[in-house]
Design an enzyme around this catalytic site. Structure first.
Site, PDB file in Angstrom:
ATOM      1  CB  SER A   1      51.181 -16.344  59.377  1.00 35.49           C
ATOM      2  OG  SER A   1      50.150 -15.639  60.017  1.00 35.49           O
TER       3      SER A   1
ATOM      4  CG  ASP B   1      43.995 -19.587  58.309  1.00 35.62           C
ATOM      5  OD1 ASP B   1      43.634 -18.713  59.117  1.00 35.62           O
ATOM      6  OD2 ASP B   1      45.095 -19.566  57.725  1.00 35.62           O
TER       7      ASP B   1
ATOM      8  CG  HIS C   1      46.712 -19.253  60.846  1.00 32.77           C
ATOM      9  ND1 HIS C   1      46.849 -18.686  59.600  1.00 32.77           N
ATOM     10  CD2 HIS C   1      47.653 -18.652  61.637  1.00 32.77           C
ATOM     11  CE1 HIS C   1      47.802 -17.777  59.635  1.00 32.77           C
ATOM     12  NE2 HIS C   1      48.321 -17.742  60.858  1.00 32.77           N
TER      13      HIS C   1
END
Length: 325
Positions: free
Chosen positions: A173, A267, A297
């Site tokens: 991320s 995501d 995600h």
């Protein structure tokens, strides 16, 4: 790009995670940071075993001088907290410098302990998980400066880390963004030689008009979450366009390390990660891109999700191939 439905294990894990909403303000953010400590300790109470772990103090960007690295002098105020995971077996080991996710405002070594342990076990590499200054208290470029200082230190500290001298970067991320940026900086500045970069559902190239944003915002990450994280970190449109803030803006990626890019079908950040993988390929960078259609995600930190372990094993195999002779 996405399956018909979310994997049931990932759906349950995401639902549990959503019980604690992400904060969009200073007071709630501080409260969540305080709560995350005991929550992650509870979650990590039976961690996967590795050869050894060690707390490490990494010189920050203001203290990362050659003399200080050589002398091994004691910690200073700008030092970065880190944890070194060593695999079983005898050294030396290649080193993977890992940056945690959390929208640039959350996350720590503790929140990603499980993932780093599995990466260590599966790759046979030492993993150096490094904390960096968080926004909004420390907006861009603070996290970038810290991340690059950590990679420089790791490359210069082969003996201290009992390493082979081979270094890779990885992150998920927001940490995936930092891993990509450090690889770009190293290439452009004639810095440390990076053997490989692993970008797990990276926060790169995000555009509200992307299909993944339109269709999947609200699954783990809402549109409001993403906007608040971006505002807290970038602070201005000028910074958003800086390649060291978002490497999708780089004019030429041809000199960066070979890459593994992982995305998740449900995501909202999926299409940005895919676009960056395509840009790497277009610029001649050896890249393996893998999308997990039924995942969400953050799935590679979800301990209850079987597919997470499989994905970690695949990524670790890429690191092993790149770093082990």
């Amino acid at each position: 790009m996405s399956a018909d439905q979310i994997d049931p294990q990932a759906k349950r894990a995401a639902a549990r995670q959503s019980r604690i909403p992400l904060p969009h303000g200073g007071y709630k953010l501080k409260l969540l940071r305080l709560l995350s400590g005991p929550l992650t300790r509870l979650q990590n109470r039976n961690p996967p075993s590795v050869g050894a772990t060690e707390s490490v103090s990494v010189p920050g960007p203001e203290g990362n001088s050659e003399a200080r690295r050589a002398s091994g002098s004691r910690a200073k105020a700008d030092d970065l907290d880190g944890r070194l995971y060593r695999p079983a077996g005898d050294p030396p080991y290649p080193t993977v410098v890992f940056f945690h996710g959390g929208g640039f405002v959350l996350g720590s070594v503790e929140t990603h302990d499980w993932l780093c342990r599995h990466l260590t076990r599966e790759s046979g590499c030492a993993v150096l998980s490094v904390e960096y200054r968080l926004a909004p208290e420390h907006p861009f470029p603070a996290a970038v400066e810290d991340a690059y200082a950590a990679v420089e230190w790791a490359a210069d500290s082969t003996e201290r880390l009992r390493g082979t001298g081979d270094v890779a970067v990885a992150g998920d991320s927001a940490g995936g963004n930092l891993a990509a940026v450090t690889a770009l900086m190293a290439a452009e500045r004639d810095g440390p030689e990076i053997a490989h970069q692993v970008l797990l559902y990276p926060g790169i190239g995000i555009d509200p008009e992307q299909e993944s944003m339109r269709e999947h915002a609200g699954v783990v990450l809402s549109q409001e979450d993403i906007e608040w994280f971006s505002e807290a970190y970038y602070r201005s449109e000028i910074h958003r366009r800086n390649p060291y803030a978002d490497p999708i803006n780089a004019g030429d990626l041809s000199g960066v390390a070979p890459a593994t890019v992982v995305t998740a079908g449900f995501d909202p950040l999926r299409d940005g990660g895919k676009a960056y993988a395509e840009k790497l390929v277009a610029d001649g960078v050896a890249t393996r891109y893998e999308n997990y259609p039924s995942m969400v995600h953050g799935f590679m930190t979800m301990q209850e999700v079987d597919r997470a372990r499989e994905a970690i094993a695949d990524v670790a195999a890429d690191l092993a191939d790149a770093l082990h002779e």
